[in-house]
Structure formats: structure tokens, C-alpha cells
Design a protein around this motif. Sequence first.
Motif, mmCIF file in Angstrom:
data_model
loop_
_atom_site.group_PDB
_atom_site.id
_atom_site.type_symbol
_atom_site.label_atom_id
_atom_site.label_comp_id
_atom_site.label_asym_id
_atom_site.label_seq_id
_atom_site.Cartn_x
_atom_site.Cartn_y
_atom_site.Cartn_z
ATOM 1 N N LYS A 75 44.389 9.056 -17.283
ATOM 2 C CA LYS A 75 45.015 9.337 -15.991
ATOM 3 C C LYS A 75 44.019 9.979 -15.029
ATOM 4 O O LYS A 75 44.037 9.721 -13.820
ATOM 5 N N MET A 76 43.126 10.812 -15.557
ATOM 6 C CA MET A 76 42.101 11.438 -14.730
ATOM 7 C C MET A 76 41.133 10.383 -14.197
ATOM 8 O O MET A 76 40.701 10.435 -13.042
ATOM 9 N N ALA A 77 40.779 9.416 -15.054
ATOM 10 C CA ALA A 77 39.887 8.335 -14.619
ATOM 11 C C ALA A 77 40.531 7.530 -13.501
ATOM 12 O O ALA A 77 39.863 7.116 -12.541
ATOM 13 N N ILE A 78 41.857 7.309 -13.602
ATOM 14 C CA ILE A 78 42.582 6.577 -12.557
ATOM 15 C C ILE A 78 42.586 7.390 -11.264
ATOM 16 O O ILE A 78 42.328 6.862 -10.171
ATOM 17 N N LEU A 79 42.873 8.674 -11.378
ATOM 18 C CA LEU A 79 42.960 9.554 -10.212
ATOM 19 C C LEU A 79 41.625 9.657 -9.488
ATOM 20 O O LEU A 79 41.555 9.558 -8.260
ATOM 21 N N LYS A 80 40.557 9.839 -10.258
ATOM 22 C CA LYS A 80 39.225 9.989 -9.668
ATOM 23 C C LYS A 80 38.576 8.649 -9.359
ATOM 24 O O LYS A 80 37.550 8.612 -8.671
ATOM 25 N N ASP A 81 39.168 7.578 -9.897
ATOM 26 C CA ASP A 81 38.594 6.236 -9.759
ATOM 27 C C ASP A 81 37.137 6.239 -10.208
ATOM 28 O O ASP A 81 36.246 5.698 -9.550
ATOM 29 N N SER A 82 36.931 6.861 -11.370
ATOM 30 C CA SER A 82 35.569 7.012 -11.883
ATOM 31 C C SER A 82 35.587 6.977 -13.410
ATOM 32 O O SER A 82 36.436 7.617 -14.039
ATOM 33 N N PRO A 83 34.648 6.265 -14.031
ATOM 34 C CA PRO A 83 34.597 6.215 -15.493
ATOM 35 C C PRO A 83 34.040 7.506 -16.084
ATOM 36 O O PRO A 83 33.339 8.271 -15.398
ATOM 37 N N SER A 84 34.339 7.751 -17.352
ATOM 38 C CA SER A 84 33.796 8.925 -18.037
ATOM 39 C C SER A 84 33.692 8.626 -19.521
ATOM 40 O O SER A 84 34.451 7.826 -20.065
ATOM 41 N N LEU A 85 32.736 9.295 -20.163
ATOM 42 C CA LEU A 85 32.556 9.173 -21.607
ATOM 43 C C LEU A 85 32.929 10.507 -22.239
ATOM 44 O O LEU A 85 32.400 11.556 -21.858
ATOM 45 N N VAL A 86 33.837 10.480 -23.210
ATOM 46 C CA VAL A 86 34.308 11.694 -23.870
ATOM 47 C C VAL A 86 33.969 11.605 -25.355
ATOM 48 O O VAL A 86 34.200 10.575 -25.994
ATOM 49 N N THR A 87 33.419 12.695 -25.885
ATOM 50 C CA THR A 87 33.081 12.758 -27.301
ATOM 51 C C THR A 87 34.087 13.639 -28.036
ATOM 52 O O THR A 87 34.301 14.792 -27.669
ATOM 53 N N TYR A 88 34.725 13.063 -29.062
ATOM 54 C CA TYR A 88 35.640 13.818 -29.918
ATOM 55 C C TYR A 88 34.916 14.094 -31.229
ATOM 56 O O TYR A 88 34.477 13.175 -31.927
ATOM 57 N N ASP A 89 34.786 15.373 -31.558
ATOM 58 C CA ASP A 89 34.031 15.777 -32.744
ATOM 59 C C ASP A 89 34.973 16.428 -33.742
ATOM 60 O O ASP A 89 35.449 17.548 -33.527
ATOM 61 N N THR A 90 35.277 15.728 -34.825
ATOM 62 C CA THR A 90 36.180 16.267 -35.849
ATOM 63 C C THR A 90 35.405 16.889 -37.008
ATOM 64 O O THR A 90 35.975 17.162 -38.062
ATOM 65 N N THR A 91 34.102 17.099 -36.792
ATOM 66 C CA THR A 91 33.288 17.682 -37.865
ATOM 67 C C THR A 91 33.118 19.180 -37.691
ATOM 68 O O THR A 91 32.594 19.841 -38.583
ATOM 69 N N THR A 92 33.529 19.746 -36.542
ATOM 70 C CA THR A 92 33.291 21.152 -36.260
ATOM 71 C C THR A 92 34.540 21.983 -36.514
ATOM 72 O O THR A 92 35.639 21.462 -36.701
ATOM 73 N N ASP A 93 34.359 23.280 -36.477
ATOM 74 C CA ASP A 93 35.477 24.216 -36.624
ATOM 75 C C ASP A 93 35.880 24.824 -35.287
ATOM 76 O O ASP A 93 36.586 25.825 -35.236
ATOM 77 N N ASP A 94 35.440 24.213 -34.197
ATOM 78 C CA ASP A 94 35.756 24.710 -32.860
ATOM 79 C C ASP A 94 37.229 24.436 -32.553
ATOM 80 O O ASP A 94 37.661 23.284 -32.457
ATOM 81 N N ASP A 95 38.007 25.489 -32.392
ATOM 82 C CA ASP A 95 39.439 25.336 -32.148
ATOM 83 C C ASP A 95 39.738 24.649 -30.825
ATOM 84 O O ASP A 95 40.871 24.193 -30.596
ATOM 85 N N HIS A 96 38.758 24.602 -29.928
ATOM 86 C CA HIS A 96 38.977 23.979 -28.625
ATOM 87 C C HIS A 96 38.667 22.489 -28.656
ATOM 88 O O HIS A 96 38.869 21.783 -27.666
#
Length: 360
Positions: free
Chosen positions: A64-85
Amino acid sequence: MKEIKSIVNAYHSHSERAALATVVRVEGSSYRRTGARMLVFETGVWVGGISGGCLEGDALKRAKMAILKDSPSLVTYDTTTDDDHQIGVGLGCNGIIDVLFVPIDKTDSHNPIKLLEDTLHFPEQNHILITITKAPENAKNLLGKIFRYNKAPDLKPLSGYSDLETLAKSIENLEKSKNLFFENGLNVYVELVPKPIKVYIFGNQYDLYPLADLVLSLGWDLFIVSEKSKIKEQLKSHVLEDFKPEMLDKNSAILLMSHSLNTDKANLKSTLPLNLPYIGMLGPRVRAEKIWHELEQEGAEVNTQNIFAPVGLDIGATTPDEIALSIVSEIKMVFANRSGEHLRNRPLPIHDREQPMIFK
């Protein structure tokens, strides 16, 4: 291919703006692999998927953010860390997943959905799609650009980043999708979109129906070689009355299930010279061996390496539905070049690990 069909159909049935989320890189383990997609509309409706459900919630917001900004983005999901965020932490997948979010411009005849649709219009060939997943600071406008590759001139968007002829040869020699990393900060995902498996069923008895339903549910192409009058209405569009052996190729699996020994024998004889990867024969082994023996006596060369008789995996199937499951599983096993054993006994990861290619 089934997911691509669903996304294309949804694109044409909705008028609101949308963004396409695509898994473009996986390091380690993940539920879905590169090439997994979900199309998200601004109303929150979505089709497809990029994980087992654990990342889709955040992906909806990113799309939805990409649609709103009309701009592409690359997001990295890291399930190897213990970062709660970090989205996906605690799932135990132990992987890193890059997802590219690209808003869809319906006025662009070469937008990502249109390119995916082209792969459906030409199912008789493999397709190569090239997506720019990272661009250097001086060329940020390249991020998210997607184009189809046929020959070296198609790589013009990458001119200045690599010798195009050398790059073209590398791409043409790839046997599976791969990420290409360039030392000047450009990253490219080269996706091989294979032709769907084509299943040819020779027969018209009642046991073909659960098999046909399962084949279609997987998004494979179905052809029934029979007289159309002998097939129920819901499958008449898949009947091939004017079958010719030259229609078959290395992406074809044939199933001989006419319940007539002479008919199966004739059909096997006509397809044997093609050296197809999969020929399944319904019935007991002694029946198949009788057919082979008769064909050899008639001078035919019978190579049983790619003939599966009795057809299907040994899962204890007894009903037509269970037999259909065992047959389809065996076809998938053969085309994926796997053993069909328990995954718990597999010493290697379930999916092959990708090693990106580095270009200067």
C-alpha cells in the motif's frame, strides 16, 4: 504458473490501483522461494503469497505504501536474528528474504503484470524475466524495472554496468533463476519462468476425472486424447481429437489408461521414439511387460527407463482419487529430478541454495 494465472486474472477483474510483491532473493530457509508473488490492491484485497502467511501482513502495508508513493522498494525480512523489531523473528525459518514491491502502472503496456501475462500467451516456450532489485545512487530510477529477455539487445537497460554480450551468454546458460550482483552497486534478479508441465491422458474411463481435476488444480496443461463424445461436458474443452505424436516435447507427460491392452500398446508404440521423460501405464506390471514383449517382437525398441508401470508412487492408493494423487506426485518427482523419499531422510536442504553470480 498457476499463481501467475491467478494474479493476471485478478489484475483484469479489479479497477483499483495495485502493487506487485515478488520474492527476489532467499538466503537460507524460507517457506516460499524466489519468484513467489502476491498482487495487492489499494483496498487491501490480495492474490498469491510470498510466505506461509507470516510475512503477508507486513507485505500488505509495504505494498500500500508503494501504491501511495508510486515508488518501488526492496524490503529485507531477516528471520535469523533475535531482533524483536524484525518481522518474522521467532518463526524458526532461519532465512533472509528480499521482497521487491512495485506499483503497477496500468497505462504502461510493459508493466510487470503485462510481462507475466505474456508468459501465459506463449506457454510453448520458456521465458526469462529480468528485474533490477538494487540500483546505485546515480541510477535510482532503475530500481524495480522489469523487462523480458530474448537476446543481447534486450539488455540495453544494463548497458554501462557490464559487457552485454558476456552477460547475455551467462543468462542464456542459466538452468534456474539466479541473482546477479555487479560490483558497481547494481543487483539483478534473472527469473526463468518454465513452461508448465503438459499432461496427456489417453483414455475416457471414469478414473480420468479425479486425475484431470488434480492436474488442473496444479496449473498444469491438460490434454485428453479421446473422442469428445465420450468425455463429460466439464472437460470437453481439454479433448484433443486430432492428436499427433509430434505435439509432444520434453515437457510432456503421457498417461496410458484406456483400459484396452491393444489401445495402450498402439499409443505406446507411437510415442516411444520421442524418448519422453515420463510415460505412465495404468495396470499391473505383468500387463505392461506383455505390451513391451509384443512390441519388441514387432521390432520396436522399448526403453523402459522412462516408462512407469505400474504408474504412480507407492502410497497405498486404492481409490481413483488416491491413485490420481500417487500419479501426479510421481510426475512431479520425475520433472523435479527428485527421489520421492521422505523429506525427513533428505540430508540436504529441501530447496537448493542459490549462489549469486558476481560481475565486474
